[in-house]
Scaffold this motif. Sequence first.
Motif, short mmCIF file in Angstrom:
data_model
loop_
_atom_site.label_atom_id
_atom_site.label_comp_id
_atom_site.label_asym_id
_atom_site.label_seq_id
_atom_site.Cartn_x
_atom_site.Cartn_y
_atom_site.Cartn_z
N TYR A 150 26.16 -11.55 24.05
CA TYR A 150 25.21 -12.45 24.73
C TYR A 150 24.12 -12.92 23.76
O TYR A 150 23.70 -14.08 23.79
N ALA A 163 23.27 -20.41 27.57
CA ALA A 163 22.90 -20.11 28.96
C ALA A 163 23.89 -20.73 29.94
O ALA A 163 24.12 -20.19 31.03
N LYS A 164 24.51 -21.84 29.56
CA LYS A 164 25.47 -22.50 30.44
C LYS A 164 26.79 -21.73 30.51
O LYS A 164 27.46 -21.75 31.54
N SER A 166 27.29 -18.31 29.37
CA SER A 166 27.21 -16.84 29.36
C SER A 166 27.12 -16.26 30.77
O SER A 166 26.25 -16.65 31.56
N GLY A 167 28.00 -15.33 31.05
CA GLY A 167 27.99 -14.65 32.34
C GLY A 167 29.36 -14.11 32.66
O GLY A 167 30.36 -14.43 31.99
N HIS A 168 29.44 -13.30 33.68
CA HIS A 168 30.72 -12.70 34.05
C HIS A 168 31.70 -13.79 34.50
O HIS A 168 31.38 -14.62 35.33
N PRO A 193 30.61 -20.92 38.82
CA PRO A 193 29.85 -19.87 39.49
C PRO A 193 29.28 -20.38 40.81
O PRO A 193 28.97 -21.57 40.93
N LYS A 195 26.72 -21.10 43.93
CA LYS A 195 25.30 -21.47 44.00
C LYS A 195 24.75 -21.16 45.39
O LYS A 195 25.44 -21.35 46.40
N GLY A 206 22.08 -11.13 41.02
CA GLY A 206 23.14 -10.60 40.18
C GLY A 206 24.22 -9.98 41.04
O GLY A 206 24.21 -10.09 42.27
N TRP A 232 29.98 -15.24 37.64
CA TRP A 232 28.56 -15.18 37.97
C TRP A 232 27.75 -15.59 36.73
O TRP A 232 27.90 -15.00 35.68
N GLY A 233 26.94 -16.59 36.87
CA GLY A 233 26.06 -16.99 35.77
C GLY A 233 26.66 -18.10 34.93
O GLY A 233 26.33 -19.26 35.09
N GLY A 234 27.56 -17.74 34.04
CA GLY A 234 28.14 -18.72 33.11
C GLY A 234 29.35 -19.43 33.69
O GLY A 234 30.14 -18.85 34.43
#
Length: 269
Positions: A150, A163-164, A166-168, A193, A195, A206, A232-234
């Motif tokens: 990360y 940031a766009k 990165s995420g599970h 992901p 919303k 999270g 989630w996230g990315g």
Amino acid sequence: MTDKLKMAELTSEEARQHLNGDAVILLPMGSLEDQGTHAPMGDYLGAECVALDIARAARAEGVPTFVAPPIPFGGSDYFGSSHGGIAISQPTLTALLDDIMASLARHGLTKILIINGHGGNVLAINEVTQAWRKKNGMFVASMYLWQISYELLKDILGPEQAAKSSGHGGDPLTSIGLHYYPEILRMDLKQAPPKGRRVMGMELAGMAAVKYDGARISVPMEAIEAAPHGVWGGDPVHSSAETGKALSERLVKIGAGFIRDHVSKGFAG
């Protein structure tokens, strides 16, 4: 030195010849859980690929390095809801990891580096490595690949683009997969992901946390409640093989350098 990197491929005679006090053993760990509708469930696949590249790079530095068979099942956490997932309890994972350390230590193989690819493994890793340091002074470090990634992604892509992605279910694992095993990814099945999801009337923060009055509060949730598609996230739409290649190169450089400078020396000075 044998060309074989995997311990499982060594014959018993090769093991006697090459698995000595100078050998460094890499232990890949991961999980079998939802990584997004587009990605293979076994994130241990990525951990093993990175471990093999680290071993190659460490050998180029003159350090005899071998990769143990990966532990494919992660310590249970909120991903137990993954359809087809297999997780093991924390006590079971702790016992398994402890037995592995005992087997290696019995034969004088104490230069070990864990290559971890699952957050649910961290608790067991910490417990077992602390216990072995107290027991016989064995000092076993662990690289949690995706946590390290990360931060690396911010440098590789820039903070805004990182940031766009990165995420599970996004980066780093999707880009790592596109680099190492693109043939088993299904990018046509990718999902963005979610919303605005809420659980028990609360805003999510999270996989197992909610927001309240500016604070992040942990709650007993399962991943499917927060991320029904494993993302989630990315957003995996931003992932690429090019990013995976750049990221793996950075991880390998870190791992091989750490082995050369510390693990191979038994952390002595």
